[in-house]
Design an enzyme around this catalytic site. Structure first.
Site, short mmCIF file in Angstrom:
data_model
loop_
_atom_site.label_atom_id
_atom_site.label_comp_id
_atom_site.label_asym_id
_atom_site.label_seq_id
_atom_site.Cartn_x
_atom_site.Cartn_y
_atom_site.Cartn_z
N PHE A 37 0.84 -1.20 0.00
CA PHE A 37 0.00 0.00 0.00
C PHE A 37 0.88 1.26 0.00
CE2 PHE A 37 -2.20 3.46 2.05
CZ PHE A 37 -3.41 3.48 1.38
N SER A 83 -29.56 18.04 19.17
CA SER A 83 -28.99 17.01 20.04
C SER A 83 -30.09 15.99 20.35
CB SER A 83 -28.45 17.64 21.32
OG SER A 83 -29.50 18.29 21.97
N GLU A 113 -28.62 1.82 18.01
CA GLU A 113 -27.22 2.06 17.61
C GLU A 113 -26.38 2.36 18.82
OE1 GLU A 113 -27.15 5.43 15.02
OE2 GLU A 113 -28.73 4.59 13.77
N LYS A 115 -23.95 4.75 20.92
CA LYS A 115 -23.75 6.20 21.03
C LYS A 115 -22.25 6.44 21.19
CE LYS A 115 -25.49 10.34 23.29
NZ LYS A 115 -24.24 11.02 23.36
N ASP A 117 -18.72 8.11 21.69
CA ASP A 117 -18.30 9.22 22.55
C ASP A 117 -17.15 9.96 21.89
OD1 ASP A 117 -18.17 10.87 24.66
OD2 ASP A 117 -17.35 9.42 26.08
N ARG A 136 -19.97 20.53 15.29
CA ARG A 136 -21.33 20.85 15.71
C ARG A 136 -21.42 22.29 16.24
NH1 ARG A 136 -24.44 20.77 20.29
NH2 ARG A 136 -26.62 20.32 19.87
N GLU A 173 -19.72 10.79 13.99
CA GLU A 173 -18.96 11.09 15.19
C GLU A 173 -17.50 10.77 14.92
OE1 GLU A 173 -20.92 12.25 17.61
OE2 GLU A 173 -19.87 12.00 19.51
N TYR A 225 -23.64 8.28 11.12
CA TYR A 225 -24.92 7.82 11.64
C TYR A 225 -26.15 8.49 11.04
CZ TYR A 225 -24.03 11.67 14.88
OH TYR A 225 -23.74 12.88 15.42
N LYS A 288 -33.79 4.93 17.60
CA LYS A 288 -34.41 5.82 16.61
C LYS A 288 -35.59 5.11 15.94
CE LYS A 288 -29.89 7.74 15.47
NZ LYS A 288 -28.76 7.79 14.53
N LYS A 312 -28.08 6.71 28.26
CA LYS A 312 -26.65 6.80 28.62
C LYS A 312 -26.29 5.79 29.71
CE LYS A 312 -24.90 11.02 28.43
NZ LYS A 312 -23.78 11.77 27.87
N CYS A 406 9.06 20.63 48.52
CA CYS A 406 9.14 19.47 47.64
C CYS A 406 9.39 18.21 48.46
CB CYS A 406 10.26 19.69 46.62
SG CYS A 406 10.54 18.23 45.60
N CYS A 409 13.08 16.97 47.58
CA CYS A 409 14.34 17.69 47.82
C CYS A 409 14.21 18.81 48.83
CB CYS A 409 14.91 18.21 46.51
SG CYS A 409 13.96 19.58 45.83
N CYS A 424 8.18 22.19 41.91
CA CYS A 424 9.46 22.38 42.58
C CYS A 424 10.40 23.07 41.58
CB CYS A 424 10.03 21.02 42.99
SG CYS A 424 11.76 21.14 43.44
N CYS A 430 16.83 18.47 42.40
CA CYS A 430 15.70 17.61 42.77
C CYS A 430 15.81 16.28 42.00
CB CYS A 430 14.41 18.35 42.44
SG CYS A 430 12.94 17.42 42.84
S1 IVH Z 1 -28.17 10.73 16.03
C1 IVH Z 1 -30.73 14.90 16.17
N1 IVH Z 1 -26.69 8.68 16.50
O1 IVH Z 1 -24.77 12.17 20.40
C2 IVH Z 1 -29.49 14.30 16.64
N2 IVH Z 1 -26.07 10.73 17.51
O2 IVH Z 1 -26.98 14.60 21.38
C3 IVH Z 1 -29.21 13.07 15.89
N3 IVH Z 1 -24.01 10.61 18.83
O3 IVH Z 1 -23.35 14.96 19.73
C4 IVH Z 1 -28.03 12.41 16.40
N4 IVH Z 1 -23.60 8.48 18.46
O4 IVH Z 1 -22.90 13.41 17.76
C5 IVH Z 1 -26.87 9.98 16.73
N5 IVH Z 1 -25.45 6.74 16.77
C6 IVH Z 1 -25.62 8.04 17.00
C7 IVH Z 1 -24.73 8.79 17.81
C8 IVH Z 1 -25.00 10.14 18.04
C9 IVH Z 1 -23.17 9.59 19.06
C10 IVH Z 1 -23.83 11.97 19.39
C11 IVH Z 1 -24.06 13.10 18.44
C12 IVH Z 1 -24.47 14.23 19.31
C13 IVH Z 1 -25.06 13.55 20.49
C14 IVH Z 1 -26.55 13.70 20.46
#
Ligand code: IVH
Length: 683
Positions: A37, A83, A113, A115, A117, A136, A173, A225, A288, A312, A406, A409, A424, A430
């Site tokens: 590659f 959000s 799905e 979430k 981070d 965002r 994300e 997503y 969703k 969460k 310290c 020392c 220090c 030290c």
């Molecule tokens: S859907 C209308 N799907 O979570 C909002 N968000 O408050 C639709 N996040 O900062 C978002 N994984 O970036 C969606 N599978 C996922 C996600 C996801 C992480 C984050 C998103 C946002 C926060 C939502």
């Protein structure tokens, strides 16, 4: 190769590399070796250099980065980035499901799905090409980080297949996988910099770096997503994700469709347990409604869609007794309080120690020896103490005192204004600071004297043979032969004796001798000056060319250097003004250590721009900004970041900031175009 042939080869190679990127980064199913590659990529880079007119914005070589973003433009999102309603409670999830049932009144399919981070991003594609990426921000407008996002290999610069709308936006994300996070923090620690607290902060910090070449090295990743835009020919969210996958996007494999609340909880519980096994952080699960028609029917509140909810996970927490606190002194002298705990099981590992960060955190928690404390592991490097169970506090407990001197020392500790950490100041007396600095000097990315690794440098220090890097170059065979040290094993580890036999000593001395050839930038990095990490050292070395020139720099000249801000300049100045550092440099010079950047001279194509300084600004026709900067250096010139009386030329591209032009005009600095500049470098 003629132009036509080159164009054809560039197209073929680009297509091939694009396909292999997809196989490797999106599908995790590489078809060729890394070596093969890299060869293809190198070939493409070479051809594009030879025929810059065929270097296109969607070339896979753009993943390597190189573009610099001075200031991140604020852009308004075409579709606001909302959000999700968040909850930690099962009941809320049940209520969500019931509400939807009532409103829609028919069979409903959900998509569950992970979430992720990380950092939310919106990426716009036009005619199948990535044109813009925006964070965002506050949901209405965010920062344009296109150049940096282009370095993420799992994000296609050109789409695969067909059927995508002419213009649309994908949302996803950006995350930093655990392996990249750990490597990055290790590097930060080696550089004496503050490590990132968690992968999310690291991802967010990386996206806001000015040099996209550096971002490329961080190995960010992105899960898509959702898709936004008109003319999207899918009926459901699930379908749209499958479509996006075919266009080249990385979509999680763990997206499932389900119909009942029990299915939803099964998904939640599975991932609450299994998340530890994922190679990246998630902080919950998103549920969703699948059908787009039903989503539309349900609509939005002011902040979030009514058709989705985020469940969460609770951060993993344990409680245990704090037995004592150690105050550890690091290489730069910073004193960090670390709590010793009664061992407790947390997130699959036994935790014995937790950080208390600094004096402010101790005071804020009012944590005391003997207290029962809560410990949390939230992606941080070592667990942290988040609270105290006051009800269990022993009646005779006393507030914890942060030491005034310290612990290593005895020097009075000091604290810089506006900073949380005490440190220090006795850099030369030290022990952990001296030892730490020696370890840094010999480390792989600095002088690379690995024959002194694994505790050997510590032995030399303990025996009083080495106190400063310069002492290394005075060591003699007979001083080292026969030295030994016993390391007591802890727990089930055995005792270990390190002994310097003939072969070891020869290796050590050879390693030290070889380090005389290490280039200037790495020597500069190895000196362990606060805030002078690998990249900064490279920039300084390249700019000044020698230590003497760096030392003689006018105060303003330091901050003229690309990416050198006031904080770094101040730290450098204070290091340079300290007499013992001057002695150290003189001594290293005497021992033949490289304090001049020999490479810069030998690699030059000419000296036509010798003594000239350039500010490169705007967008150019034939080169990227980085390529132009390289031409400046290739011909002996220097790049600086802002226009001042010391600037020889302002090299102006399109869309250059008006402020720069005004400043150049007022100072009488010549403003030249790309063509005029290229003429200066020609025969
Ligand atoms: S859907 C209308 N799907 O979570 C909002 N968000 O408050 C639709 N996040 O900062 C978002 N994984 O970036 C969606 N599978 C996922 C996600 C996801 C992480 C984050 C998103 C946002 C926060 C939502």
């Amino acid at each position: 190769m003629n132009r036509e042939k080159a164009r054809q080869r560039i197209d073929e190679l680009s297509e091939e590399i694009r396909r292999h990127n997809y196989q490797y980064y999106v599908l995790s199913r590489p078809l060729i070796s890394d070596y093969q590659f890299d060869q293809k990529l190198e070939k493409l880079i070479k051809l594009e250099q030879e025929f810059p007119e065929f270097l296109f914005p969607d070339s896979p070589t753009r993943h390597v980065g190189g573009e610099i973003t001075r200031e991140f433009r604020q852009l308004v999102h075409r579709y606001p980035m909302l959000s999700l309603g968040n909850t930690y409670s099962e009941q809320d999830v049940r209520d969500f499901e019931e509400r939807i049932h009532k409103l829609i009144g028919e069979d409903i399919e959900y998509v569950c799905e992970l979430k992720f981070d990380g950092v939310a991003i919106g990426i716009t594609y036009r005619d199948g090409r990535l044109v813009q990426a925006v964070t965002r921000g506050d949901g209405v407008q965010g920062d344009e980080v296109t150049a940096n996002v282009k370095t993420i290999r799992s994000i296609p610069l050109k789409l695969h297949g067909e059927g995508y709308p002419r213009e649309f936006e994908v949302r996803g994300e950006i995350i930093l996988p655990h392996s990249s996070f750990e490597a990055l923090n290790l590097q930060k620690e080696e550089d004496g910099e503050e490590p990132f607290a968690n992968p999310r902060n690291a991802a967010s910090g990386s996206l806001k770096m000015q040099d996209s070449g550096e971002v490329a090295k961080r190995r960010l990743d992105c899960f898509l997503y959702s898709i936004q835009g008109s003319g999207i020919a899918f009926n459901s969210h699930y379908e749209s994700l499958q479509g996006a996958r075919k266009w080249g996007f990385k979509v999680s494999d763990y997206v499932v469709r389900c119909r009942t609340i029990d299915d939803i909880f099964e998904y939640i519980n599975t991932w609450d347990n299994a998340r530890k096994e994922l190679p990246f952080d998630i902080d919950g699960v998103v549920i969703k409604v699948n059908s787009f028609a039903q989503q539309e029917q349900l609509g939005y509140t002011a902040k979030s869609p009514r058709w989705a909810i985020a469940y969460k996970f609770k951060a993993e927490e344990a409680s245990t007794e704090m037995i004592s606190v150690d105050f550890q002194v690091g290489r730069t002298g910073t004193v960090t309080p670390v709590a010793n705990l009664r061992p407790v099981l947390l997130a699959g590992t036994v935790v014995k120690r937790a950080t208390l960060h600094n004096a402010g955190v101790i005071a804020g928690l009012d944590v005391r020896t003997g207290d029962t404390v809560f410990v949390e592991k939230g992606g941080e490097i070592i667990p942290k103490i988040t609270g105290v169970d006051i009800s269990l506090r022993p009646s005779d407990s006393q507030p914890l005192q942060f030491p005034l001197v310290c612990p290593e020392c005895g020097t009075n500790l000091i604290r810089n204004e506006g900073e949380a950490a005490w440190f220090c100041p006795d850099e030369t007396g030290c022990p952990p600071q001296i030892k730490g600095k020696l370890e840094h000097f010999i480390s792989r990315k600095a002088m690379n004297i690995d024959s002194l690794g694994e505790g050997k440098i510590e032995i030399l220090f303990d025996k009083g043979l080495v106190c400063s890097p310069a002492d290394l170059y005075e060591l003699r065979f007979e001083q080292l032969l026969g030295l030994e040290k016993l390391y007591k094993g802890e727990g089930d580890k055995k005792d270990r004796v390190v002994k310097f036999r003939e072969k070891t000593v020869a290796n050590i001395l050879n390693g030290i001798a070889a380090s005389r050839a290490i280039p200037f930038d790495r020597v500069l990095y190895g000196l362990g000056i606060r805030y002078v990490g690998e990249t900064v050292a490279k920039k300084l070395a390249r700019h000044f060319g020698s230590f003497d020139k760096l030392r003689m720099a006018d105060p303003g000249e330091l901050t003229d250097v690309d990416e050198i801000g006031e904080k770094i300049a101040q730290s450098l100045r204070s290091w340079l003004e300290t007499p013992r550092n001057t002695d150290l440099i003189e001594s290293l010079k005497k021992h033949g250590v490289q304090l001049e950047f020999a490479g810069a001279q030998t690699a030059r194509k000419s000296n036509k721009l010798e003594g000239m300084t350039f500010v490169v600004s705007g967008v150019f026709e034939r080169f990227s900004r980085d390529e132009i900067k390289k031409v400046v250096e290739d011909h002996g010139g220097k790049n600086i970041s802002s226009v001042s009386a010391r600037t020889s030329y302002l090299l102006a591209g399109e869309n250059m900031g008006p402020e720069k032009r005004r400043k150049a005009e007022s100072l009488g600095v010549s403003i030249i175009s790309e063509d005029e500049f290229l003429k200066m470098t020609e025969e």
